[in-house]
Design a protein around this motif. Structure first.
Motif, PDB file in Angstrom:
ATOM      1  N   UNK A 119       7.478   5.395   7.622  1.00 32.56           N
ATOM      2  CA  UNK A 119       7.674   6.260   6.461  1.00 32.56           C
ATOM      3  C   UNK A 119       6.342   6.781   5.934  1.00 32.56           C
ATOM      4  N   UNK A 120       5.316   5.949   5.977  1.00 35.23           N
ATOM      5  CA  UNK A 120       3.986   6.359   5.529  1.00 35.23           C
ATOM      6  C   UNK A 120       3.428   7.486   6.400  1.00 35.23           C
ATOM      7  N   UNK A 121       3.645   7.385   7.704  1.00 33.21           N
ATOM      8  CA  UNK A 121       3.218   8.449   8.616  1.00 33.21           C
ATOM      9  C   UNK A 121       3.887   9.771   8.256  1.00 33.21           C
ATOM     10  N   UNK A 122       5.188   9.707   7.940  1.00 35.51           N
ATOM     11  CA  UNK A 122       5.921  10.926   7.621  1.00 35.51           C
ATOM     12  C   UNK A 122       5.588  11.460   6.233  1.00 35.51           C
ATOM     13  N   UNK A 123       5.210  10.572   5.311  1.00 38.28           N
ATOM     14  CA  UNK A 123       4.760  11.042   4.003  1.00 38.28           C
ATOM     15  C   UNK A 123       3.480  11.861   4.153  1.00 38.28           C
ATOM     16  N   UNK A 124       2.607  11.441   5.049  1.00 38.29           N
ATOM     17  CA  UNK A 124       1.365  12.174   5.295  1.00 38.29           C
ATOM     18  C   UNK A 124       1.634  13.593   5.799  1.00 38.29           C
ATOM     19  N   UNK A 125       2.765  13.785   6.462  1.00 37.04           N
ATOM     20  CA  UNK A 125       3.102  15.087   7.045  1.00 37.04           C
ATOM     21  C   UNK A 125       4.015  15.915   6.152  1.00 37.04           C
ATOM     22  N   UNK A 126       4.355  15.393   4.971  1.00 36.83           N
ATOM     23  CA  UNK A 126       5.393  16.021   4.161  1.00 36.83           C
ATOM     24  C   UNK A 126       5.014  17.431   3.699  1.00 36.83           C
TER      25      UNK A 126
ATOM     26  N   UNK B  21      15.434   7.602  -0.329  1.00 32.51           N
ATOM     27  CA  UNK B  21      15.865   7.099   0.981  1.00 32.51           C
ATOM     28  C   UNK B  21      14.858   7.472   2.059  1.00 32.51           C
ATOM     29  N   UNK B  22      14.621   6.539   2.984  1.00 34.16           N
ATOM     30  CA  UNK B  22      13.793   6.801   4.159  1.00 34.16           C
ATOM     31  C   UNK B  22      14.623   6.742   5.441  1.00 34.16           C
ATOM     32  N   UNK B  23      15.919   7.037   5.317  1.00 39.70           N
ATOM     33  CA  UNK B  23      16.761   7.183   6.510  1.00 39.70           C
ATOM     34  C   UNK B  23      16.109   8.224   7.417  1.00 39.70           C
ATOM     35  N   UNK B  24      16.214   8.082   8.743  1.00 35.30           N
ATOM     36  CA  UNK B  24      15.437   8.932   9.649  1.00 35.30           C
ATOM     37  C   UNK B  24      15.542  10.434   9.418  1.00 35.30           C
ATOM     38  N   UNK B  25      16.691  10.905   8.927  1.00 37.24           N
ATOM     39  CA  UNK B  25      16.867  12.352   8.766  1.00 37.24           C
ATOM     40  C   UNK B  25      16.446  12.871   7.397  1.00 37.24           C
TER      41      UNK B  25
ATOM     42  N   UNK C 249       0.834  -1.201   0.000  1.00 34.22           N
ATOM     43  CA  UNK C 249       0.000   0.000   0.000  1.00 34.22           C
ATOM     44  C   UNK C 249       0.870   1.254   0.000  1.00 34.22           C
ATOM     45  N   UNK C 250       1.957   1.223   0.783  1.00 35.13           N
ATOM     46  CA  UNK C 250       2.866   2.369   0.812  1.00 35.13           C
ATOM     47  C   UNK C 250       3.602   2.521  -0.514  1.00 35.13           C
TER      48      UNK C 250
END
Length: 312
Positions: free
Chosen positions: A194-201, A132-136, A28-29
Motif C-alpha cells: 500500500x505504501x508503494x501505491x501511495x507513492x504513485x497516487x 480501504x487498501x483492497x487491490x482495486x 511508518x505507513x
C-alpha cells in the motif's frame, strides 16, 4: 483483453520482515498516510470491512445505508450488532460519504476515495474516516484498511483492539492484555504494498483525470470518481457480452441490496427505492485505470458507442 482495473506488480522480499508480521513499516505507513489525508493519528486494519466492524461494535445503532453498496458493508454492520435502514442514494458511488452520525462524532466511509488533506477538508477532529487498501481501490494493496482521526483516544482503542486487545511493547511477550481483542492489524506485507501505491497516487490521479475527461466528453457525463467509471446501458447483459467479444472487460457496481431477501430481517423501513432499482438494472463500469493508453481509451469509447445501447 483490456482489464477493468490495474493491479501494480511488485516483488516483495519477505526477509526484511520479522516473525511479528507487524513491523516498523506498518507504523511508518500509518504516520505517512495520516499526514497525507490531513489527520493526526491512524490505525492500520487488516481490511476496511474489519474497520467498519470495530467502529460499530456493540453500538446497537440503526444505520442509514445506501442500498447500492457492497454487501461487505452491510454484513459488517449487522455482524457488529446493528440494524440497517436502506436509503435510495446512488450519488455516493466512487466518493466518500457519511456512513453514520453518532451523538458526538460521525463516521465517514472513504473506501473509494483518497485525496490530499481529505480528512482536514471533510471531517472534524473527533470524527473517524475509514479507508480501504483492497487491490482495486485508489491506494491498492494486499487488502487492508486504515482508520484516521484527530481523536487520539479513539485511535488508541482501535490500535489495541486490532492487536488482540494488547499494547505495543517491543517484545511481544511483554505486551499487556487490556481486553479480549481481535487479530485485525495491518500486516507488514500489506503496509509495504500500500505504501508503494501511495507513492504513485499523484501520478495515477493525473492520468485518471485525463482518461475521465475523455470519457465524460464522449458520453456527455460529469463523472468525478478516481475509482470507477460507470455508464448506463440498455440490455446490460447483451452489452457486457458484446464488449467481452471486443476484448473489453466490464463490471457491475452495484446491485440493489434492499432487494436481497437475506437482509430483510436485519433491516427496517421502505422496500421500494426507484433511483437505486433503476440504476442497479442499467449500471456498467468500463475500464478505468492509469495504464490505459490513449488508443485503448478511444477503442473503449468506440466499442461502447457502436452497440447503440447507451441510455440517453
Amino acid at each position: 483483453m483490456i482489464n477493468l482495473f490495474n493491479i501494480p506488480d511488485y516483488v516483495v522480499d519477505t526477509s526484511i520482515f520479522t516473525n511479528k508480521i507487524n513491523d516498523k513499516c506498518v507504523s511508518e505507513f500509518e504516520h505517512k498516510f495520516a499526514s497525507y489525508v490531513g489527520a493526526k493519528y491512524a490505525c492500520g486494519v487488516s481490511s476496511a470491512t474489519n474497520a467498519i466492524f470495530l467502529t460499530f461494535l456493540n453500538k446497537s445503532q440503526e444505520v442509514l445505508v445506501p442500498s447500492m453498496i457492497p454487501p461487505v458493508v452491510i454484513n459488517s454492520l449487522i455482524n457488529s450488532g446493528n440494524k440497517i435502514r436502506f436509503k435510495d442514494d446512488i450519488s455516493w458511488v466512487g466518493d466518500s460519504y457519511v456512513l453514520h452520525k453518532f451523538k458526538n462524532y460521525k463516521v465517514i466511509d472513504s473506501a473509494q476515495k483518497v485525496i490530499k488533506d481529505q480528512f482536514a477538508k471533510e471531517a472534524n477532529d473527533e470524527d473517524l474516516m475509514l479507508f480501504s487498501f483492497y487491490p482495486t481501490k485508489p491506494v491498492g494493496g494486499l487488502d487492508g484498511g486504515m482508520i484516521v482521526s484527530n481523536d487520539k483516544n479513539k485511535i488508541n482503542w482501535f490500535k489495541k483492539a486490532v492487536m488482540n486487545g494488547m499494547g505495543y511493547e517491543k517484545n511481544s511477550w511483554d505486551r499487556k492484555v487490556y481486553f479480549p481483542g481481535w487479530k485485525m492489524y495491518l500486516s507488514s506485507v500489506q503496509a509495504y504494498v500500500a505504501n508503494k501505491n501511495l507513492d504513485k497516487l499523484s501520478e495515477k490521479q493525473n492520468r485518471l483525470s485525463e482518461i475521465r475527461n475523455k470519457y465524460n466528453k464522449a458520453f456527455d457525463y460529469t463523472n468525478t470518481s478516481n475509482h470507477l467509471y460507470r455508464i448506463n446501458v440498455k440490455k446490460r447483459m447483451d452489452f457486457i457480452q458484446n464488449l467481452k467479444i471486443d476484448k473489453v472487460s466490464t463490471g457491475i457496481h452495484y446491485s440493489a441490496s434492499h432487494k436481497i431477501d437475506i437482509y430483510e430481517k436485519y433491516s427496517v423501513g421502505k422496500k421500494y427505492m426507484p433511483l437505486t432499482e433503476a440504476e442497479a438494472a442499467t449500471t456498467v463500469s468500463i475500464p478505468f485505470h492509469e495504464n490505459l493508453t490513449n488508443d485503448e481509451v478511444i477503442y473503449i469509447i468506440k466499442c461502447c458507442k457502436e452497440k447503440d445501447m447507451l441510455c440517453k
